[in-house]
Write an enzyme that holds these catalytic residues in place. Structure first.
Site: not given
Length: 499
Positions: A182, A443, A468
């Site tokens: 991320s 995601d 994710h």
């Protein structure tokens, strides 16, 4: 650490943490570990600490002002159980911390620790990001002090740290690989780009490399993941609820149906925006972390299928608004929450707390500050074809920046800040080598990631059925075959980077 970045209901991993109205805030779960939730473990804290005890490094406060001699203590963890120091082909794996507290459990249970590390006999290190967890460069989180919270400072922190470790342990002949998921995945890619002399390669999982003010495409991906039938019923429920709100007589009914913590007032536009944002967040959060390794993220095991089965159950003899309320109740129950908070003023009040130890929303003030000064990432309701209404437009998010940090954090400031970020790193057009970008099409953050190879050594790997940061968690018997194969490709690519 949790793999990134909505303004929707808080994903709380422990009942010990305060629950505000949203499970996600600008796409990150509001608990102390951020986007990249901890892997599940049966180990006690003492056992985790025995694997990799916390250590501290003297770090500069401002890397870009040579006259500023102030320093602070940055936390890191090391696991050297597998490291073959005598073999210079044994690499050093550095996992970069993101917008949450770091934990040594990653050096025992994460994919790096269970797969890549043992295979390459690597030294494993986890470096906590400045201003998150216990790595506190300043006494508090006042807006003035948060000026030292930038991705550029964080990258230079890592550069200083690598040089420190090389010198302390005499590891100059060993090659480094950086990892992240991320936001920290973006950091990993940017680090390889800015400091190629320090690391041989980078693995960037679910990394949003393009900063954007109005991330309206977030809901586009959410809709595509939910499916047309589910989206149609959500829109019907939103439309019906919109009509109900118009009459004051319906407000107590709404309060009861949706288990609100305080009385509902339909004339307070900011509260209404928060309320609808929360309802959207029920779906956004589940989509972002759908199925893959949910148990390892510390969240519930609720999936897209679970929520959409409720919304599309036309034989249940309840109307669309009741079905939407049922979804909300499911999410509340899964997180052991009795009611849903939605008051805007309460949210701002808690975000104004600058004491690290007194805040009820760990890491939230810091992360929102980064969105207001570097990235934007505001998952707005500005798309015309999404089903959640238009209650949380871009102006709603900009108002939060102003209310929390000051009037100078206006739209013009945000636009210039985001332009700087993309100019500094390159956005979609970053120039880099020896990086692997991994994304899952479920995601929503893949919309801001690298989905095609940039060059022969900067490769993109896209998985259709994962969400994710799934590739960073331990193996599961329920992992899709493409996730398993992706991990094998990552392992092979690491080998090429350290040749």
């Amino acid at each position: 650490m949790r793999c990134l970045l909505i303004i929707t209901l808080l994903f709380i991993q422990s009942a010990d943490y305060f629950v505000y109205s949203r499970r996600l805030l600008f796409g990150r779960p509001i608990d102390k570990h951020g986007f990249l939730g901890l892997p599940r473990t049966t180990l006690k804290q003492s056992e985790i600490e025995s694997i990799a005890k916390e250590q501290w490094f003297e770090q500069k406060l401002d890397h870009f002002d040579p006259t500023n001699l102030l320093t602070w203590k940055q936390r890191y963890f090391i696991n050297d159980d597998m490291f073959n120091r005598s073999n210079t082909n044994s690499p050093i794996f550095l996992q970069l911390g993101g917008e949450g507290e770091a934990s040594a459990v990653w050096l025992k249970e994460g994919q790096i620790a269970t797969n890549y590390g043992p295979h390459y006999q690597a030294l494993q290190i986890l470096l906590e990001h400045r201003y998150y967890g216990q790595s506190r460069p300043t006494q508090d989180m006042s807006t003035e002090n948060l000026k030292y919270l930038t991705s550029e400072q964080a990258l230079q922190d890592a550069a200083n740290f690598i040089e420190f470790i090389n010198e302390k342990y005499g590891l100059n002949k060993h090659k480094w690989i950086v990892f992240g998921g991320s936001y920290s995945g973006s950091l990993a890619a940017w680090f390889r780009m800015k400091y190629p002399h320090l690391v041989a390669g980078a693995i960037a999982s679910s990394a949003p490399v393009q900063a954007v003010l109005d991330f309206e495409d977030y809901l586009k991906v959410v809709d595509e993941s939910l499916g047309k039938k589910c989206v149609r019923e959500i829109k019907s429920a939103t439309d019906d609820l919109t009509e109900l709100i118009k009459s004051k007589n319906n407000w107590p009914v709404i309060e009861k149906k949706f288990k609100l913590c305080t009385p509902f007032n339909g004339t307070n536009s900011l509260d209404v925006s928060n309320f609808f944002g929360n309802l959207a967040g029920n779906f956004e959060g589940v989509v972002q972390y759908n199925k893959d390794n949910r148990a390892f993220e510390g969240g519930s095991s609720i999936t897209i299928d679970d929520l959409c089965s409720v919304m599309t159950d036309l034989n249940s003899n309840i109307n669309s608004t009741d079905r939407l309320a049922k979804v909300n109740q499911i999410l509340l129950k899964s997180q052991s929450q009795e009611c849903l908070e939605f008051k805007y003023d309460d949210y701002v009040k808690k975000m104004l707390v600058v004491d690290f130890d007194k805040t009820e929303v760990p890491s939230a003030r810091q992360w929102v500050y980064q969105t207001c000064t570097e990235f934007g990432f505001y998952q707005t309701s500005d798309r015309n074809d999404q089903p959640f209404g238009h209650y949380f437009p871009l102006d709603f998010f900009i108002k939060q920046c102003i209310d929390i940090y000051g009037s100078e954090f206006n739209k013009n400031f945000l636009e210039k800040s985001i332009q700087f970020t993309n100019n500094f790193y390159g956005g979609y057009n970053l120039t880099v080598s020896n990086v692997m970008f991994i994304n899952g099409l479920i995601d929503p953050w893949h919309a801001l990631g690298i989905l095609e190879d940039l060059n022969p050594t900067a490769k993109a790997l896209v998985m259709k059925k994962t969400a994710h940061c799934a590739d960073m968690y331990p193996d599961s018997s329920e992992d899709p075959s493409e996730l398993k194969s992706t991990r094998n490709v990552i392992k092979q690519m690491i080998g090429k980077f350290i040749q």
